[in-house]
Scaffold this motif. Structure first.
Motif, mmCIF file in Angstrom:
data_model
loop_
_atom_site.group_PDB
_atom_site.id
_atom_site.type_symbol
_atom_site.label_atom_id
_atom_site.label_comp_id
_atom_site.label_asym_id
_atom_site.label_seq_id
_atom_site.Cartn_x
_atom_site.Cartn_y
_atom_site.Cartn_z
ATOM 1 N N VAL A 187 1.077 -1.689 -0.118
ATOM 2 C CA VAL A 187 -0.440 -0.015 -0.219
ATOM 3 C C VAL A 187 0.797 1.634 -0.319
ATOM 4 C CG1 VAL A 187 -1.826 1.089 1.716
ATOM 5 C CG2 VAL A 187 -1.840 -1.346 1.127
ATOM 6 N N LEU A 188 -0.056 2.004 -0.671
ATOM 7 C CA LEU A 188 1.055 3.590 -0.954
ATOM 8 C C LEU A 188 0.591 4.386 -0.923
ATOM 9 C CD1 LEU A 188 2.757 2.956 -4.289
ATOM 10 C CD2 LEU A 188 4.568 2.187 -1.971
ATOM 11 N N VAL A 189 0.944 5.611 0.703
ATOM 12 C CA VAL A 189 0.069 6.181 1.108
ATOM 13 C C VAL A 189 0.751 7.590 0.664
ATOM 14 C CG1 VAL A 189 -0.692 7.399 3.214
ATOM 15 C CG2 VAL A 189 -0.146 5.280 2.919
ATOM 16 N N ARG A 190 -0.360 8.037 -0.471
ATOM 17 C CA ARG A 190 0.775 9.714 -0.911
ATOM 18 C C ARG A 190 0.784 10.722 -0.184
ATOM 19 N NH1 ARG A 190 -3.403 8.309 -4.022
ATOM 20 N NH2 ARG A 190 -5.325 9.095 -4.107
ATOM 21 N N GLY A 191 1.156 11.518 -0.681
ATOM 22 C CA GLY A 191 1.121 12.687 -0.207
ATOM 23 C C GLY A 191 1.457 13.234 1.475
ATOM 24 N N ARG A 192 2.998 12.130 1.557
ATOM 25 C CA ARG A 192 3.436 11.690 2.975
ATOM 26 C C ARG A 192 4.462 13.357 3.178
ATOM 27 N NH1 ARG A 192 0.146 9.301 6.657
ATOM 28 N NH2 ARG A 192 -1.333 9.237 5.910
ATOM 29 N N THR A 193 4.311 14.016 3.658
ATOM 30 C CA THR A 193 6.025 14.846 4.211
ATOM 31 C C THR A 193 6.864 14.829 5.059
ATOM 32 O OG1 THR A 193 4.776 16.607 3.116
ATOM 33 C CG2 THR A 193 6.447 17.902 4.314
ATOM 34 N N VAL A 194 8.165 14.314 4.294
ATOM 35 C CA VAL A 194 9.469 13.711 5.365
ATOM 36 C C VAL A 194 10.125 15.416 5.056
ATOM 37 C CG1 VAL A 194 11.184 12.272 6.125
ATOM 38 C CG2 VAL A 194 9.033 11.920 6.286
ATOM 39 N N ASP A 195 10.683 16.053 6.186
ATOM 40 C CA ASP A 195 11.693 17.249 5.787
ATOM 41 C C ASP A 195 11.580 18.160 4.704
ATOM 42 O OD1 ASP A 195 13.642 16.610 7.996
ATOM 43 O OD2 ASP A 195 14.358 15.041 5.861
ATOM 44 N N ARG A 196 10.507 18.582 4.792
ATOM 45 C CA ARG A 196 9.919 19.538 3.954
ATOM 46 C C ARG A 196 9.447 18.578 1.981
ATOM 47 N NH1 ARG A 196 11.876 25.293 5.368
ATOM 48 N NH2 ARG A 196 11.512 25.087 7.652
ATOM 49 N N GLU A 197 9.854 17.870 2.261
ATOM 50 C CA GLU A 197 9.733 17.182 1.179
ATOM 51 C C GLU A 197 8.636 15.950 1.036
ATOM 52 O OE1 GLU A 197 12.631 14.304 -2.618
ATOM 53 O OE2 GLU A 197 13.291 14.782 -0.953
ATOM 54 N N ILE A 210 9.632 7.029 1.103
ATOM 55 C CA ILE A 210 10.419 7.116 -0.027
ATOM 56 C C ILE A 210 9.438 8.201 -0.895
ATOM 57 C CG2 ILE A 210 10.933 4.626 0.427
ATOM 58 C CD1 ILE A 210 9.153 3.949 -1.750
ATOM 59 N N PRO A 211 10.729 8.901 -0.936
ATOM 60 C CA PRO A 211 10.484 10.114 -2.523
ATOM 61 C C PRO A 211 10.300 9.351 -3.686
ATOM 62 C CG PRO A 211 12.871 8.858 -2.688
ATOM 63 C CD PRO A 211 12.112 8.818 -0.982
ATOM 64 N N PRO A 212 8.864 10.356 -3.874
ATOM 65 C CA PRO A 212 8.717 9.525 -5.741
ATOM 66 C C PRO A 212 9.485 9.563 -6.771
ATOM 67 C CG PRO A 212 8.392 12.173 -5.111
ATOM 68 C CD PRO A 212 9.092 11.821 -4.200
ATOM 69 N N VAL A 213 9.508 9.568 -7.696
ATOM 70 C CA VAL A 213 10.609 8.812 -8.882
ATOM 71 C C VAL A 213 10.758 10.324 -9.189
ATOM 72 C CG1 VAL A 213 10.750 8.145 -11.172
ATOM 73 C CG2 VAL A 213 9.489 7.317 -9.727
ATOM 74 N N PRO A 214 12.196 10.654 -9.283
ATOM 75 C CA PRO A 214 13.610 11.912 -9.463
ATOM 76 C C PRO A 214 12.432 12.315 -10.967
ATOM 77 C CG PRO A 214 14.214 10.243 -8.972
ATOM 78 C CD PRO A 214 13.448 9.496 -9.350
ATOM 79 N N GLY A 215 11.775 13.696 -10.816
ATOM 80 C CA GLY A 215 11.326 14.276 -12.056
ATOM 81 C C GLY A 215 9.868 13.697 -12.458
ATOM 82 N N GLY A 216 9.442 13.364 -11.467
ATOM 83 C CA GLY A 216 7.748 12.548 -12.017
ATOM 84 C C GLY A 216 6.940 12.829 -10.989
ATOM 85 N N GLY A 217 7.163 14.133 -10.106
ATOM 86 C CA GLY A 217 6.604 15.458 -9.844
ATOM 87 C C GLY A 217 5.392 14.652 -8.555
ATOM 88 N N ALA A 218 5.306 14.977 -6.850
ATOM 89 C CA ALA A 218 5.142 14.606 -6.225
ATOM 90 C C ALA A 218 4.117 13.086 -6.095
ATOM 91 C CB ALA A 218 4.390 15.599 -5.314
ATOM 92 N N THR A 219 3.191 12.622 -7.601
ATOM 93 C CA THR A 219 2.309 11.975 -7.253
ATOM 94 C C THR A 219 2.820 10.721 -8.156
ATOM 95 O OG1 THR A 219 1.295 12.681 -9.089
ATOM 96 C CG2 THR A 219 0.083 13.216 -6.799
ATOM 97 N N ALA A 220 3.861 10.816 -8.049
ATOM 98 C CA ALA A 220 4.377 9.786 -9.752
ATOM 99 C C ALA A 220 5.047 8.463 -8.527
ATOM 100 C CB ALA A 220 6.211 10.077 -10.532
ATOM 101 N N GLN A 221 4.262 7.920 -8.435
ATOM 102 C CA GLN A 221 4.551 6.366 -8.149
ATOM 103 C C GLN A 221 6.445 5.605 -8.024
ATOM 104 O OE1 GLN A 221 3.217 2.161 -9.096
ATOM 105 N NE2 GLN A 221 1.621 2.517 -7.665
ATOM 106 N N PRO A 222 6.769 5.441 -6.651
ATOM 107 C CA PRO A 222 8.146 5.308 -6.175
ATOM 108 C C PRO A 222 8.376 4.074 -7.010
ATOM 109 C CG PRO A 222 6.521 5.030 -4.663
ATOM 110 C CD PRO A 222 5.942 5.871 -5.398
ATOM 111 N N THR A 223 9.454 3.877 -6.873
ATOM 112 C CA THR A 223 10.579 2.994 -6.950
ATOM 113 C C THR A 223 10.248 2.226 -5.452
ATOM 114 O OG1 THR A 223 11.491 3.041 -9.123
ATOM 115 C CG2 THR A 223 12.329 1.152 -8.071
ATOM 116 N N VAL A 271 9.886 7.470 9.660
ATOM 117 C CA VAL A 271 8.202 8.288 9.569
ATOM 118 C C VAL A 271 8.687 9.607 11.295
ATOM 119 C CG1 VAL A 271 5.791 8.702 9.701
ATOM 120 C CG2 VAL A 271 6.641 7.096 7.794
ATOM 121 N N PRO A 272 8.887 10.542 11.216
ATOM 122 C CA PRO A 272 9.011 11.190 12.609
ATOM 123 C C PRO A 272 7.732 11.090 13.154
ATOM 124 C CG PRO A 272 9.576 12.520 10.579
ATOM 125 C CD PRO A 272 9.000 10.968 10.188
ATOM 126 N N ILE A 273 7.965 10.771 14.746
ATOM 127 C CA ILE A 273 6.879 10.799 15.409
ATOM 128 C C ILE A 273 7.453 11.944 16.092
ATOM 129 C CG2 ILE A 273 6.072 9.471 17.277
ATOM 130 C CD1 ILE A 273 7.676 7.032 16.657
#
Length: 274
Positions: free
Chosen positions: A95-105, A129-142, A213-215
């Motif tokens: 399950v990928l939970v999108r739109g999550r921010t860590v260290d402002r990314e 984990i971050p999204p695919v580089p250059g693919g935007g914040a909603t680009a499915q990561p590896t 994930v920071p608490i």
């Protein structure tokens, strides 16, 4: 002197003042409850950092329904405590939970069902984990490879998030915006625990690509500030009523009437002008 306070108008002023003060006291008490609740959460977070992890079933009761059902939510005192479980990751239902921010990314949190020996499962938040580089914040990561075979995890017990949102399957993975366990469980072929584990340690070791994930501690002192604010407002409203009543009483007694301007022509000449 204060008989006017018994007139309908002033009795109405008094009633409004008392109602307003009571409402402010109620709001202060509500914020006090919030302060106590958030303080308890912070204490559990701090205690969990030093406590020995408990077996999963001590914190999360086993679900008793069929496939797609969820078990009871964790008790309040069990949230943010440490628990451990052993099972096998279900790599077919990541399950990928999108739109999550860590260290402002903005990126994704990766949840994977851990299927236990009794055939039930608990969701494990393996990290960010971050999204695919250059693919935007909603680009499915590896997603890093998931361990095969038996896995032992230790993590914080977290309650299901409020709110809903759809759970869709894209490129073989489930995607959602909120960690709503009941909605995620509806896509899975087994019953799921009513809370999830925020991974702290894993055997075999977790892939270093994942970021923890920071608490964050809750801002309980903000609630305490609101308590003081509302109670001060309540006291000020009562003091304000008394001040206005006293001013009215002095006016009616002629004590605060307009002063007669002094006639400076009758004043004796100063020595400077002599």
């Amino acid at each position: 002197m204060y008989r006017f306070l018994l007139t309908p108008r002033w009795l109405g002023y008094l009633a409004l003042t008392l109602v307003a003060a009571a409402l402010m006291v109620f709001l202060g008490n509500w914020q006090l409850d919030r302060y106590r609740g958030r303080t308890a959460i912070n204490e559990r977070i701090d205690a969990g950092s030093a406590m020995a992890p408990a077996p999963l079933r001590d914190a999360l009761p086993a679900p008793t329904g069929g496939a797609g059902s969820t078990g009871p939510a964790p008790a309040e005192q069990a949230t943010w405590t440490m628990a451990t479980a052993t099972g096998r990751y279900d790599t077919a239902n990541i399950v990928l939970v999108r739109g999550r921010t860590v260290d402002r990314e903005v990126g994704f949190e990766v949840l994977t069902p851990l299927v236990l020996a009794d055939g039930t499962a608990v969701l494990v938040d393996r990290g960010w984990i971050p999204p695919v580089p250059g693919g935007g914040a909603t680009a499915q990561p590896t997603v890093p490879a998931t361990p095969t075979g038996e896995v032992t995890v230790t993590g914080r017990v977290v309650s299901s998030e409020s709110g809903g949102g759809t759970v869709d399957r894209r490129n073989g993975k489930l995607e959602t915006r909120r960690i709503s366990i009941s909605r995620i469980a509806g896509q899975l072929p087994y019953p799921v625990a009513g809370g999830y584990l925020l991974l702290d340690q894993q055997t075999p070791a977790a892939d270093p690509t994942f970021q923890a994930v920071p608490i964050g501690h809750t801002n309980n002192w903000q609630n305490f500030g609101y308590v003081v604010q509302w109670w001060l407002f309540a006291g000020m409203s009562l003091v304000g009523y008394g001040w206005v009543a006293r001013r009215e009483a002095r006016r009616m007694a002629g004590l605060d009437g307009p002063r007669t301007p002094a006639d400076r022509a009758t004043e004796p000449a100063s020595s400077a002008s002599a």
